[in-house]
Design a protein around this motif. Structure first.
Motif, PDB file in Angstrom:
ATOM      1  N   GLY A   1       0.732  -1.157  -0.109  1.00 41.06           N
ATOM      2  CA  GLY A   1      -0.077   0.127  -0.134  1.00 41.06           C
ATOM      3  C   GLY A   1       0.822   1.283  -0.064  1.00 41.06           C
ATOM      4  N   LEU A   2       1.891   1.122  -0.282  1.00 41.20           N
ATOM      5  CA  LEU A   2       2.851   2.569  -0.119  1.00 41.20           C
ATOM      6  C   LEU A   2       3.142   2.989  -1.634  1.00 41.20           C
ATOM      7  N   LEU A   3       3.046   2.186  -2.600  1.00 41.24           N
ATOM      8  CA  LEU A   3       2.951   2.660  -3.996  1.00 41.24           C
ATOM      9  C   LEU A   3       1.816   3.496  -4.519  1.00 41.24           C
ATOM     10  N   ARG A   4       2.242   4.855  -5.068  1.00 40.26           N
ATOM     11  CA  ARG A   4       1.357   5.449  -5.470  1.00 40.26           C
ATOM     12  C   ARG A   4       1.501   6.007  -6.986  1.00 40.26           C
ATOM     13  N   VAL A   5       0.549   6.461  -7.841  1.00 39.53           N
ATOM     14  CA  VAL A   5       0.800   7.293  -8.897  1.00 39.53           C
ATOM     15  C   VAL A   5       1.493   8.662  -8.540  1.00 39.53           C
ATOM     16  N   PRO A   6       2.661   8.899  -9.234  1.00 38.00           N
ATOM     17  CA  PRO A   6       3.194   8.396 -10.477  1.00 38.00           C
ATOM     18  C   PRO A   6       4.215   7.374 -10.468  1.00 38.00           C
ATOM     19  N   HIS A   7       4.643   6.851  -9.221  1.00 36.64           N
ATOM     20  CA  HIS A   7       5.689   6.072  -8.988  1.00 36.64           C
ATOM     21  C   HIS A   7       5.187   4.637  -9.777  1.00 36.64           C
ATOM     22  N   LEU A   8       3.877   4.574  -9.967  1.00 31.34           N
ATOM     23  CA  LEU A   8       3.098   3.258 -10.506  1.00 31.34           C
ATOM     24  C   LEU A   8       2.077   3.650 -11.694  1.00 31.34           C
ATOM     25  N   GLU A   9       2.240   2.978 -12.766  1.00 28.09           N
ATOM     26  CA  GLU A   9       1.104   3.239 -13.469  1.00 28.09           C
ATOM     27  C   GLU A   9       1.072   2.024 -14.622  1.00 28.09           C
ATOM     28  N   LEU A  10      -0.072   1.867 -15.434  1.00 35.07           N
ATOM     29  CA  LEU A  10       0.086   0.799 -16.247  1.00 35.07           C
ATOM     30  C   LEU A  10      -0.420   1.504 -17.585  1.00 35.07           C
ATOM     31  N   ALA A  11       0.089   0.867 -18.695  1.00 32.42           N
ATOM     32  CA  ALA A  11       0.297   1.311 -20.229  1.00 32.42           C
ATOM     33  C   ALA A  11      -0.127   0.366 -20.901  1.00 32.42           C
ATOM     34  N   ARG A  12      -0.790   0.725 -22.227  1.00 33.91           N
ATOM     35  CA  ARG A  12      -0.757  -0.153 -23.229  1.00 33.91           C
ATOM     36  C   ARG A  12      -0.826   0.578 -24.556  1.00 33.91           C
ATOM     37  N   ALA A  13      -0.256   0.195 -25.373  1.00 34.75           N
ATOM     38  CA  ALA A  13       0.330   0.856 -26.540  1.00 34.75           C
ATOM     39  C   ALA A  13      -1.150   1.142 -27.314  1.00 34.75           C
TER      40      ALA A  13
ATOM     41  N   THR B   1      -7.144   5.604   3.696  1.00 37.83           N
ATOM     42  CA  THR B   1      -7.602   6.704   4.964  1.00 37.83           C
ATOM     43  C   THR B   1      -6.600   6.326   6.057  1.00 37.83           C
ATOM     44  N   VAL B   2      -5.850   7.330   6.296  1.00 37.22           N
ATOM     45  CA  VAL B   2      -5.005   7.190   7.366  1.00 37.22           C
ATOM     46  C   VAL B   2      -5.171   8.559   8.314  1.00 37.22           C
ATOM     47  N   ALA B   3      -5.503   8.047   9.594  1.00 32.94           N
ATOM     48  CA  ALA B   3      -5.482   9.027  10.413  1.00 32.94           C
ATOM     49  C   ALA B   3      -6.806  10.024  10.118  1.00 32.94           C
ATOM     50  N   GLY B   4      -7.761   9.681   9.516  1.00 32.06           N
ATOM     51  CA  GLY B   4      -8.842  10.280   9.040  1.00 32.06           C
ATOM     52  C   GLY B   4      -8.742  10.971   7.883  1.00 32.06           C
ATOM     53  N   VAL B   5      -7.673  11.023   7.295  1.00 30.22           N
ATOM     54  CA  VAL B   5      -7.343  11.501   5.957  1.00 30.22           C
ATOM     55  C   VAL B   5      -7.308  10.605   4.747  1.00 30.22           C
TER      56      VAL B   5
END
Length: 328
Positions: free
Chosen positions: A62-74, A88-92
């Motif tokens: 659960g630590l990887l977020r966009v833009p470090h991760l993406e999916l692409a298709r030509a 949601t962490v600490a209400g945020v």
């Protein structure tokens, strides 16, 4: 200069730099000296710092977020809403986190998983990029691609970087075409780039070099293809201009807001005098070296495990105290 890390990737570094760097693509196969394309050679077997199991753990954790991760298709971009969710962490509540189930489903449907700037979060990859940065004097970034059989993540495109890539699992067929005709070019998709200079299939442990700006595309082969791609960034005209300003003007006591014409004239004279003094001493080599070092510093991220990290702080607090110091 010792280039131990580069040697692991391309074998004879002098032959690589003289015969391929910026001029010709090449495949390097560990210990065989065989291959195809404009240039091939023998390399040692470079270490793959990142495994598919570690990627699973990073995505599921659960630590990887966009833009470090993406999916692409030509030809069929994948919107991030299809493979991310909010946490949601600490209400945020924050959007953009990888959803492991959706990522796996899209991979099965033919999308390519792209992990950007792996060196930001993976210690072994960061250590690898640092070693190459030290050997090449240029900024190195790491990307990781996972592609199903028969799938293509990106259309024919150019990168604004030299690329060294290591096949990890499965196989992938690469086609590399020519570079730009002149200096006024842009990275990204291209419609046509002439005949193929290299057409070859990479298997685990094999390395491909693509010179900066040379158009390329790839299709997944047998099994689930994964490869680590190292982009070697070069300073450009913007970095040269910024370095020129820094070298000529650093330390010059210019007033921020001259109040009248006399003050403006004095500031202009001060600038011209500095240019007259320093320009004759400045060489193109010194300017380029400064620009490359500045780019390295700009792309740097804090070293993992370096002081003042929490582990270093804990070690310092746990260290035995000197009784004599306490008595004093």
């Amino acid at each position: 200069m010792h280039r131990d890390e580069l040697t692991r990737w391309v074998g004879d570094t002098d032959a690589f730099l003289d015969g391929h760097w910026r001029t010709a693509p090449a495949v390097f196969r560990p210990g065989t000296g065989t291959g195809s394309g404009t240039g091939t050679g023998t390399a040692a077997r470079p270490a793959a710092p990142l495994s598919l199991e570690e990627i699973d753990a990073a995505v599921a954790g659960g630590l990887l977020r966009v833009p470090h991760l993406e999916l692409a298709r030509a030809g069929d971009p994948v919107h991030s809403s299809r493979y991310t969710r909010s946490r949601t962490v600490a209400g945020v509540t924050t959007p953009g986190y990888a959803d492991p189930h959706r990522v796996r489903e899209l991979l099965a449907e033919g999308a390519t998983l792209v992990l950007r700037n792996v060196e930001h979060w993976h210690p072994a990859t960061r250590a690898l990029t640092r070693r190459l940065e030290g050997e090449l004097g240029r900024r190195v970034e790491a990307f990781f691609f996972v592609t199903p059989p028969g799938a293509q993540g990106l259309d024919l495109h150019r990168d604004d970087a030299d690329v060294l890539l290591l096949q990890g699992t499965g196989s992938k067929h690469w086609t590399v075409r020519g570079g730009p005709a002149g200096p006024d070019w842009s990275p990204g998709e291209v419609a046509d780039a002439g005949p193929a200079l290299l057409s070859d299939t990479l298997r685990p442990g094999e390395v491909l070099y693509i010179p900066r700006g040379f158009a390329h595309e790839a299709v997944g082969g047998e099994g689930l293809s994964s490869h680590l791609s190292l982009t070697i960034r070069e300073a450009g005209t913007q970095q040269l201009f910024a370095s020129l300003q820094r070298l000529l003007l650093d330390g010059l006591p210019l007033p921020a807001r001259p109040l009248d014409d006399d003050a403006l004239h004095a500031a202009a004279e001060l600038l011209l005098e500095r240019f007259r003094t320093r320009l004759p001493e400045l060489t193109a080599e010194a300017l380029l070296d400064h620009a490359r070092r500045a780019q390295l510093a700009e792309g740097a991220v804090p070293g993992l495990g370096a002081d003042p990290g929490v582990a270093a702080l804990a070690a310092r607090l746990d260290a035995p105290r000197d009784p004599a110091a306490n008595a004093a």
